[in-house]
Design an enzyme around this catalytic site. Structure first.
Site, PDB file in Angstrom:
ATOM      1  N   GLU A 124       2.950   9.572   3.830  1.00 53.34           N
ATOM      2  CA  GLU A 124       1.943   8.793   4.548  1.00 53.34           C
ATOM      3  C   GLU A 124       2.608   7.829   5.512  1.00 53.34           C
ATOM      4  OE1 GLU A 124      -1.609   5.501   3.798  1.00 53.34           O
ATOM      5  OE2 GLU A 124      -0.730   6.546   2.074  1.00 53.34           O
ATOM      6  N   ASP A 329       6.168   9.268 -14.310  1.00 51.75           N
ATOM      7  CA  ASP A 329       5.042  10.200 -14.404  1.00 51.75           C
ATOM      8  C   ASP A 329       3.993   9.770 -13.388  1.00 51.75           C
ATOM      9  OD1 ASP A 329       2.848  11.732 -15.043  1.00 51.75           O
ATOM     10  OD2 ASP A 329       3.104  11.548 -17.211  1.00 51.75           O
ATOM     11  N   HIS A 419      -2.234   1.939  12.028  1.00 54.74           N
ATOM     12  CA  HIS A 419      -2.213   3.340  11.627  1.00 54.74           C
ATOM     13  C   HIS A 419      -2.217   4.261  12.845  1.00 54.74           C
ATOM     14  CE1 HIS A 419      -3.089   1.813   7.606  1.00 54.74           C
ATOM     15  NE2 HIS A 419      -2.788   3.015   7.151  1.00 54.74           N
TER      16      HIS A 419
END
Length: 426
Positions: A124, A329, A419
């Site tokens: 991302e 995990d 972004h």
């Protein structure tokens, strides 16, 4: 006027335009010709030969391109294949993810104390840049204060009885035999300790909430094996026999966001905070303290009205990248990314804190020993025994940095443009 929601009508229109009823029935019916004659056969041992065998089967099935194998099963992966034996089945290669780094992030913690460089694995764009900005602001403010507040990984077996009386008698027996049950559980592990055993009755069903400390490991497998031994000890010695029992009755919150985890914690509970001087807020976040407080007030209302467990901006972003990079995990992000972000004005300055009750990380065990993940932990300086608590404090500090940056960007009106610049127009 139709009372059918427009979204339903749009979906039906799209389906009608794509398929006739007969075509839809054909696509969704059983097709014997697609049922494979033989499933993939894989060795229980992970090595170069087992990887090559699976690729031959994939090529024979016509699903593997010639270009895929050398990318996923490259020379280094085949050389290191045995290192993955305890972590995966049916291995065909390794997947490369971009790995970024932020820092130095100064942490003034009870366990993590010093300047850290944090590895983050993500696809991302803008994520690493955002956390790096938060880390820079926190460090310029004197660093992040962190503390481990509590720890304990839960497993919750469930027992079904003939009736409420038997359930009550079972609970009484458990309370009188807790030392024996604790010994049975702890005999399976060198590092795990059963620190509480809490019965919860729902008529003829009893949940046993078993909480363990797990040393420097995240401890998911550790507590499962220990609790299985505890339950089998119950099965052997308890005179009140259950009709049936299960090792996990979906009460512990394992890999799920839950109110139980929010209130009592599951894993390591950590709090982190920083006081950012007002001038640094304006210089680096390009917004005033008052504007930050106004956004925080509205964001908390949004969390309340939408029914969030906790109230925070985006813990999952940083935790997922950090967990993947350091061999944790990744599925535990579902419960780890629960908590509270709080902002207060302190004179002319801004206080920000995060509290996360379910951080499940370890510096040993799981995927921490794999080649790339081990290297990332070495970069962080928290590889191996003795660093589990510090790793949890670093994870909380990372979340704080993310909150500083994203709240600053939204409050300043820069969230969309950042972004656009980093993800679309780089």
């Amino acid at each position: 006027m139709s009372i059918i929601p427009s979204s339903v009508l749009r979906l039906l229109d799209r389906l009608r335009a794509s398929y006739t009823v007969e075509q839809a029935r054909s696509r969704m019916s059983h097709r014997a010709e697609l049922v494979p004659q033989r499933a993939l056969r894989s060795s229980r041992v992970t090595d170069a030969a087992s990887i090559a065998s699976l690729w031959r089967q994939l090529h024979a099935a016509g699903v593997a391109t010639e270009a895929a194998e050398p990318v996923l099963a490259d020379t280094q992966t085949l050389t290191d294949a045995a290192a993955y034996c305890a972590n995966i089945e049916a291995m065909i290669g390794t997947l490369k993810l971009p790995l970024g780094v932020i820092g130095p992030l100064v942490i003034n913690g009870l366990n993590a104390n010093g300047a850290y460089y944090l590895p983050l694995a993500t696809t991302e764009a803008a994520l690493v840049a955002s956390y790096a900005r938060g880390a820079a602001v926190a460090t310029k403010s004197g660093g992040v204060t962190t503390a481990l507040l509590n720890e304990g990984v839960l497993r919750s077996p469930g027992f079904k009885f003939a009736g409420l009386i038997d359930a009550g008698l079972f609970v009484e027996w458990v309370t009188r035999n807790v030392d024996d049950l604790q010994a049975a559980a702890e005999a399976t592990t060198r590092h795990g300790k059963l620190i509480s055993l809490e019965p919860m009755i729902d008529n003829d069903i009893v949940f046993l909430l078993c909480r363990y400390t797990t040393g420097d490991a995240a401890g998911q497998n550790m507590v499962t094996i220990a609790t299985d031994a505890l339950c089998r000890r119950i099965e052997e010695t308890c005179p009140i026999k259950p009709l049936h029992w299960f090792i996990e009755a979906n009460f512990s919150g394992d890999k799920k966001a839950s109110y139980l985890g929010l209130l009592t914690g599951r894993g390591r509970k950590v709090s982190a905070s920083v006081i950012i001087p007002g001038p640094l807020v304006e210089k680096h976040l390009h917004v005033s303290v008052d504007r930050m407080m106004a956004y925080g007030e509205m964001a908390n209302l949004g969390a309340l009205l939408s029914g969030q467990l906790g109230a925070q901006g985006h813990y999952a972003n940083g935790l997922a990248a950090f967990y993947i990079a350091t061999g944790q995990d990744a599925a535990c992000v579902s419960e780890s990314a629960v908590g509270f972000t709080r902002m207060e004005r302190r004179g002319a300055d801004l206080f920000i804190s995060v509290t996360l009750p379910n951080i499940l990380v370890g510096s040993v065990g799981g995927g921490t020993g794999l080649p790339s993940q081990s290297a990332a932990l070495s970069l962080l300086g928290l590889k191996g025994t003795g660093h589990g608590a510090a790793l949890a404090e670093v994870a909380a500090a990372l979340c704080l940095c993310g909150e500083i940056s994203i709240m600053g960007a939204i409050a300043a009106g820069h969230f969309a443009s950042a972004h656009d610049k980093l993800a679309r127009r780089r």
